[in-house]
Scaffold this motif. Structure first.
Motif, short mmCIF file in Angstrom:
data_model
loop_
_atom_site.label_atom_id
_atom_site.label_comp_id
_atom_site.label_asym_id
_atom_site.label_seq_id
_atom_site.Cartn_x
_atom_site.Cartn_y
_atom_site.Cartn_z
N HIS A 173 51.17 59.40 37.29
CA HIS A 173 51.90 60.05 36.21
C HIS A 173 51.98 59.14 34.98
CE1 HIS A 173 53.07 63.43 38.64
NE2 HIS A 173 53.56 62.64 39.58
N PRO A 174 51.97 59.74 33.78
CA PRO A 174 52.05 58.93 32.57
C PRO A 174 53.47 58.43 32.32
CG PRO A 174 52.04 61.24 31.98
CD PRO A 174 51.85 61.17 33.46
N THR A 175 53.57 57.22 31.79
CA THR A 175 54.86 56.71 31.32
C THR A 175 55.00 57.07 29.84
OG1 THR A 175 53.92 54.64 30.58
CG2 THR A 175 54.70 54.73 32.87
N GLN A 176 56.14 56.73 29.27
CA GLN A 176 56.36 56.94 27.84
C GLN A 176 55.30 56.22 27.01
OE1 GLN A 176 59.83 55.65 24.87
NE2 GLN A 176 60.63 56.79 26.64
N ALA A 231 53.04 58.08 24.33
CA ALA A 231 53.05 57.66 22.92
C ALA A 231 51.64 57.50 22.35
CB ALA A 231 53.84 56.37 22.77
N LEU A 232 50.63 57.58 23.20
CA LEU A 232 49.24 57.51 22.72
C LEU A 232 48.72 58.86 22.24
CD1 LEU A 232 47.47 55.06 25.17
CD2 LEU A 232 47.68 54.81 22.69
N ILE A 233 49.50 59.91 22.45
CA ILE A 233 49.05 61.25 22.04
C ILE A 233 48.60 61.31 20.58
CG2 ILE A 233 49.81 63.65 21.69
CD1 ILE A 233 51.35 63.47 24.31
N PRO A 234 49.36 60.75 19.63
CA PRO A 234 48.88 60.79 18.23
C PRO A 234 47.54 60.08 18.03
CG PRO A 234 51.22 60.23 18.30
CD PRO A 234 50.73 60.18 19.72
N VAL A 235 47.35 58.97 18.71
CA VAL A 235 46.07 58.25 18.61
C VAL A 235 44.93 59.14 19.10
CG1 VAL A 235 44.73 56.27 19.43
CG2 VAL A 235 47.18 56.00 18.95
N ILE A 236 45.11 59.71 20.28
CA ILE A 236 44.05 60.54 20.87
C ILE A 236 43.83 61.80 20.06
CG2 ILE A 236 43.29 61.71 22.97
CD1 ILE A 236 44.96 59.76 24.58
N ASN A 247 58.82 66.27 31.88
CA ASN A 247 58.40 65.96 33.25
C ASN A 247 58.90 64.58 33.65
OD1 ASN A 247 57.03 68.33 33.29
ND2 ASN A 247 54.99 67.43 33.11
N LEU A 248 58.75 63.65 32.72
CA LEU A 248 59.17 62.27 32.97
C LEU A 248 60.66 62.20 33.30
CD1 LEU A 248 57.73 59.42 30.87
CD2 LEU A 248 60.18 59.46 31.21
N ASN A 249 61.49 62.92 32.54
CA ASN A 249 62.92 62.93 32.81
C ASN A 249 63.23 63.62 34.13
OD1 ASN A 249 63.56 61.60 30.44
ND2 ASN A 249 63.62 63.51 29.26
N HIS A 250 62.48 64.67 34.41
CA HIS A 250 62.67 65.40 35.65
C HIS A 250 62.44 64.52 36.86
CE1 HIS A 250 61.37 68.37 38.83
NE2 HIS A 250 62.53 68.86 38.47
N GLN A 251 61.42 63.65 36.77
CA GLN A 251 61.15 62.75 37.88
C GLN A 251 62.24 61.70 38.07
OE1 GLN A 251 56.50 62.74 37.00
NE2 GLN A 251 57.27 60.97 38.11
N LYS A 252 62.73 61.22 36.93
CA LYS A 252 63.83 60.25 37.01
C LYS A 252 65.01 60.87 37.75
CE LYS A 252 63.02 57.34 32.96
NZ LYS A 252 63.24 57.37 31.51
#
Lengths: 147, 147
Positions: free
Chosen positions: A82-85, A89-94, A137-142
Motif C-alpha cells: 500500500h502507498p504511504t503519504q 504526494a508523488l501524484i502531481p509529479v506523475i 484508504n490510508l486513514n481507513h487502514q490506520k
DNA sequence: ATAATAAACTTGCATTTTGCAAGTAATAAT
DNA sequence: ATTATTACTTGCAAAATGCAAGTTTATTAT
C-alpha cells in the motif's frame, strides 16, 4: 539491494537518488493509478519487469517508506503493498509526466484511459480526486490497526 | 550511446525511456534553472557527473530533441547547449519534483535559492515565469537564424 | 495426510551501464 | 612555437539489469 547515497542537497537529485531509474516510478504508477497491490499484479504490467528487479524495487520503496507491506488476510502467501503519504504526494509529479509524455508522444495512453482526458480537462481536480481517495484508504487502514 | 526502446505505450514509461536515470534530468535542471549552457559548466555541478556519462547524456538529449548544440562564436572549441520547447515543457515536472523532494527532505535547497521559495509561494506563476523567459530566448535564436 | 497449485520471492549468470582515470583533438591565447 | 582550455574518447573495474530456473511458504484439492 541498491545502495542509497545522497549526491547533493538538491531536492531533484535527492528524489532521483530514490526513483531515478526506469522501473521504480512504474511500480508507483501501478499502485496509485491502477489500484494494484500485489507482486503478481505488478508483474503483469505491459513493460514486463524482471522478478528480481521488482523484488529489489519493492524493497527500496519499503525502505524509503513510500510503501508499506502487509500480509494479505487468509489468502495464500500473498502480500499487499500500500502507498504511504510520501508516495501519494508523488501524484502531481506523475501527473505532469503523463501530460508531458502524451504531448510529445501522442500515441501513448493511460490506464485507466479516463485519467489522461481528465488531466487534460481539469488537472487540479483530477490530482485532488486521486489524492483524496488514496488518503482516505490510508486513514481507513490506520483505523483498522487501532482495533 | 544508450539504445532507445519503448517498453510500452504508457506516457510515463515513454518519458522514463528517455530520462529515467540518475543524471539526465540534472543536466536539464542545469540548463533550465541555472542557466548553464556548456560542457564545463555541467561538469561543475555538485553531483560530479563523470565526463563520459555527460557526453552520453548530451548525445541522448540532442537525439531526442530536448537540446540543440551550437558552436560558440569565436570562443575556443566551445559549444552551447540550448533547451528546445520539449525540454522547456519539462519545467512543471521538475517543479513538482523540487516541491516533493524538499517536502520529504527539508534540508535540501535549490539554485537559485529563490526558486524553492517562489515555487512554494506561487507555483503557477513561477513556472510561467521560467517558461516564458526560456521561450523568449528560443524565439530570439530563431530570429538570429533567419538573418 | 498427501499432492498439487499458487504467490512471492531468490539465485546464478550473461549482458549492459556506470564510474573513475587517463589520454586526445581542436582552437586560442602568449 | 608553446601552452592552456574545452570538449570530448578510451580503457577498464564495478555495479546494475535482464533472463531463466529454482526455492519457500501456504492453501486448496483428493
Amino acid at each position: 539491494m541498491k545502495k542509497f547515497t545522497n549526491r547533493s542537497l538538491c531536492p531533484i537529485s535527492t528524489a532521483l537518488d530514490i526513483f531515478g531509474d526506469k522501473w521504480t516510478l512504474l511500480v508507483i504508477r501501478d499502485i496509485i493509478f491502477e489500484g494494484k497491490s500485489s507482486y503478481g499484479e505488478f508483474m503483469q504490467s505491459a513493460e514486463k519487469i524482471a522478478t528480481n528487479i521488482l523484488a529489489d524495487r519493492l524493497g527500496v520503496l519499503e525502505a524509503q517508506e513510500l510503501i508499506v507491506k502487509e500480509k494479505a488476510p487468509g489468502k495464500r502467501a500473498r502480500h499487499f503493498y500500500h502507498p504511504t503519504q510520501k508516495a501519494i504526494a508523488l501524484i502531481p509529479v506523475i501527473a505532469e509526466l503523463i501530460l508531458w509524455g502524451n504531448k510529445y508522444y501522442p500515441d501513448t495512453y493511460t490506464h485507466p484511459k479516463s485519467l489522461l482526458t481528465d488531466l487534460k480537462t481539469d488537472k487540479t481536480n483530477t490530482i485532488r480526486a486521486y489524492t483524496e481517495k488514496l488518503m482516505a484508504n490510508l486513514n481507513h487502514q490506520k483505523e483498522k490497526r487501532k482495533t
